[in-house]
Design an enzyme around this catalytic site. Structure first.
Site, PDB file in Angstrom:
ATOM      1  N   LYS A 121       0.888  -1.218  -0.064  1.00  0.00           N
ATOM      2  CA  LYS A 121      -0.037  -0.124   0.039  1.00  0.00           C
ATOM      3  C   LYS A 121       0.726   1.126  -0.006  1.00  0.00           C
ATOM      4  CE  LYS A 121      -3.799   2.261   2.678  1.00  0.00           C
ATOM      5  NZ  LYS A 121      -4.912   1.651   3.525  1.00  0.00           N
ATOM      6  N   ASP A 226     -13.549   4.355  10.265  1.00  0.00           N
ATOM      7  CA  ASP A 226     -13.851   4.172   8.890  1.00  0.00           C
ATOM      8  C   ASP A 226     -14.319   2.737   8.643  1.00  0.00           C
ATOM      9  OD1 ASP A 226     -14.274   4.963   6.461  1.00  0.00           O
ATOM     10  OD2 ASP A 226     -12.004   4.847   5.673  1.00  0.00           O
TER      11      ASP A 226
HETATM   12  P1  ADP Z   1      -7.621   3.336   1.467  1.00  0.00           P
HETATM   13  O1  ADP Z   1      -7.050   3.892   2.712  1.00  0.00           O
HETATM   14  O2  ADP Z   1      -6.898   4.293   0.216  1.00  0.00           O
HETATM   15  O3  ADP Z   1      -9.160   3.172   1.554  1.00  0.00           O
HETATM   16  P2  ADP Z   1      -7.504   0.475   1.850  1.00  0.00           P
HETATM   17  O4  ADP Z   1      -6.448  -0.071   2.516  1.00  0.00           O
HETATM   18  O5  ADP Z   1      -8.876   0.267   2.159  1.00  0.00           O
HETATM   19  O6  ADP Z   1      -7.136   1.914   1.290  1.00  0.00           O
HETATM   20  O7  ADP Z   1      -7.271  -0.368   0.291  1.00  0.00           O
HETATM   21  C1  ADP Z   1      -8.128  -0.183  -0.707  1.00  0.00           C
HETATM   22  C2  ADP Z   1      -8.383  -1.536  -1.204  1.00  0.00           C
HETATM   23  O8  ADP Z   1      -7.254  -2.279  -1.834  1.00  0.00           O
HETATM   24  C3  ADP Z   1      -9.454  -2.210  -0.556  1.00  0.00           C
HETATM   25  O9  ADP Z   1     -10.613  -1.820  -0.825  1.00  0.00           O
HETATM   26  C4  ADP Z   1      -8.953  -3.477  -1.036  1.00  0.00           C
HETATM   27  O10 ADP Z   1      -9.774  -3.923  -2.209  1.00  0.00           O
HETATM   28  C5  ADP Z   1      -7.615  -3.543  -1.514  1.00  0.00           C
HETATM   29  N1  ADP Z   1      -6.667  -4.133  -0.437  1.00  0.00           N
HETATM   30  C6  ADP Z   1      -6.161  -3.426   0.543  1.00  0.00           C
HETATM   31  N2  ADP Z   1      -5.399  -4.025   1.193  1.00  0.00           N
HETATM   32  C7  ADP Z   1      -5.568  -5.368   0.898  1.00  0.00           C
HETATM   33  C8  ADP Z   1      -4.669  -6.655   1.258  1.00  0.00           C
HETATM   34  N3  ADP Z   1      -3.948  -6.505   2.377  1.00  0.00           N
HETATM   35  N4  ADP Z   1      -5.024  -7.730   0.267  1.00  0.00           N
HETATM   36  C9  ADP Z   1      -5.818  -7.592  -0.547  1.00  0.00           C
HETATM   37  N5  ADP Z   1      -6.396  -6.456  -0.953  1.00  0.00           N
HETATM   38  C10 ADP Z   1      -6.370  -5.249  -0.382  1.00  0.00           C
HETATM   39 MG    MG Z   2     -10.315   2.049   2.547  1.00  0.00          MG
END
Ligand code: ADP
Ligand code: MG
Length: 455
Positions: A121, A226
């Site tokens: 991320k 959230d």
């Molecule tokens: P943001 O803070 O920008 O909302 P998130 O952490 O919610 O970011 O991640 C955005 C999207 O990425 C999630 O809705 C999910 O679909 C995907 N995602 C995030 N982390 C993971 C993970 N560890 N494994 C698989 N998909 C992930």
């Molecule tokens: Mg998110």
């Protein structure tokens, strides 16, 4: 702005050295004067300007000559620095397709040598509200030059620290593998965001599990803030995993009750609408209301329960204060028009990262060849772990005692990271996350295959 990802493969040691020099300069300057970049990078045969031109061509730095001749990092440049550090640490060797795009983050698949696929991320605070970052300069004050780098790094550090602490307390969260700059590497969740799930075999059970999590978090002194269908992943066995932690607050936060109720309300609303669950109607009688929804006041909370773990990950109270001020300020200013958007930051397009393969051995040996100076240059996180201003350029440039301390602390940090990376290696042969998330881009080629020739 289209990025040619092949660039990453052909960036030389000097390119990274100059890129890192720009990053270091940004601790004290919004735009780093060109001659200062030259002095920090101190390339053997000069030539910093030529390197800067190359970095500029690939949009890793931005040129600004409005007040004086200088440069600053773009998000892309910051991405490359974080990715290189992760590769050098052996956390991953390849970057694959983009699996998610949030409001202020981009998520990619990455894989390591033994084929373990993980999620990376990249935090992008300020991408959607760059103006809000600018207007928060009163609290960032002298750190103004550091705004989005600093905030994105804090968001990543907070996410990493919380993920680790929650994991240690048995919460269903991804395994936190490593963190550098604005980048967090974690295990890949084999599932889908709840928002994409149309049917569940046992919606009541899933619902109860999720509400149970909100309550258990509060018992541990935390509120997600959230907690909704975008941040809850669910797999084929209907196992729930929660994600996305940078906005979490303590139950002692002045708005804790409101945040808690909002998280609960989101879940009730979603399950009511999507899975037609019916809940006890609230009557005027307060007791009835409390029997239908968990009440914040009746939960026995242990504030500060996770403090030790959070501190162990390097996330301090001051970091929390800084990021919280931004998040709360940002919420207030969410509807501000974005005419001051930094278009370059907004448009960082890493689609081209698809199928990039980074050669870890090559990069590690190069890293060793670089010796001490570059190790210091490559590790702004040392300076960033506290107040970025406390690491001024003069100490970075000359103080040998500081250098020794930095190198020691770096070596320690790297050992810890390697241990964490090894611990977090889960073999996931394939990903089932072949969805488009909130407008996210999936690549045609989901295999991570190309070899990075020179790093
Ligand atoms: P943001 O803070 O920008 O909302 P998130 O952490 O919610 O970011 O991640 C955005 C999207 O990425 C999630 O809705 C999910 O679909 C995907 N995602 C995030 N982390 C993971 C993970 N560890 N494994 C698989 N998909 C992930
Ligand atoms: Mg998110």
């Amino acid at each position: 702005m289209k990025l040619d990802v092949d660039v990453l493969r052909y960036l030389s040691k000097d390119d990274f050295r100059v890129l890192t020099a720009v990053e270091m300069g940004m601790r004290n300057h919004e735009i780093v004067p060109s001659d200062l970049i030259g002095r920090i990078a101190s390339l053997k045969h000069g030539g910093t300007y030529k390197v800067l031109k190359n970095l500029l061509k690939h949009k890793l730095v931005h040129h600004d000559s409005s007040k004086y001749d200088g440069f600053r990092l773009t998000y892309l440049g910051y991405d490359f620095l974080a990715i290189k550090t992760m590769v050098n640490r052996g956390v991953f060797t390849a970057v694959g397709r983009q699996i998610g795009v949030g409001k202020e983050s981009d998520i990619f698949e990455v894989s390591n040598e033994d084929g373990t696929v993980m999620a990376m991320k990249l935090h992008r605070l300020g991408r959607t509200s760059f103006r809000a970052v600018k207007s928060k300069r009163d609290y960032l004050r002298h750190r103004s030059s550091f705004n989005w780098l600093y905030l994105s790094r804090l968001a990543a550090l907070k996410e990493f620290a919380f993920m680790k602490a929650l994991e240690e307390h048995g919460f269903p969260v991804p395994n936190a593998v490593d963190c550098n700059r604005h980048c967090v590497v974690m295990s890949l969740i084999q599932g889908y965001p709840l928002v994409q799930v149309k049917q569940l075999l046992n919606p009541e059970t899933v619902f109860e599990t999720i509400i149970g999590l909100v309550v258990r978090l509060a018992e541990h002194g935390l509120i997600h803030c959230d907690f909704n269908e975008f941040n809850i992943m669910i797999d084929d066995d209907e196992k729930v995993t929660m994600i996305d932690f940078p906005q979490m607050v303590s139950v002692s936060h002045r708005n804790a009750q409101m945040y808690f109720d909002r998280d609960i309300e989101c879940i009730f609303k979603f399950f009511g609408k999507r899975f037609n669950l019916s809940f006890e109607e609230c009557s005027d009688d307060i007791d009835d209301d409390e029997s239908s929804r968990p009440s914040f006041s009746s939960i026995t909370k242990t504030a500060g329960f996770l403090d030790k773990e959070l501190a162990a990950s390097g996330f301090t109270r001051k970091d929390e204060d800084d990021i919280q001020k931004f998040i709360e300020g940002d919420v207030e200013e969410d509807d501000v028009s974005d005419d001051e958007h930094d278009s370059e930051l907004c448009q960082t397009n890493i689609k081209g990262f698809d199928s990039l393969h980074l050669d870890q051995e090559e990069s590690t040996s190069r890293c060793n060849e670089e010796g001490q100076v570059v190790e210091i240059l490559q590790s702004p996180e040392v300076g960033q772990s506290g107040d970025p201003e406390s690491q001024n350029l003069s100490s970075n440039e000359g103080d040998e005692n500081d250098d020794t301390e930095l190198v020691k602390s770096l070596a320690k940090q790297r050992r810890r990271a390697m241990a964490a990376a090894r611990k977090g290696h889960h073999k996931n042969s394939t990903s089932r996350n072949s969805y488009k998330d909130k407008g996210g881009k999936s690549s045609n080629n989901s295999k991570i295959q190309k070899q990075l020739a020179s790093w």
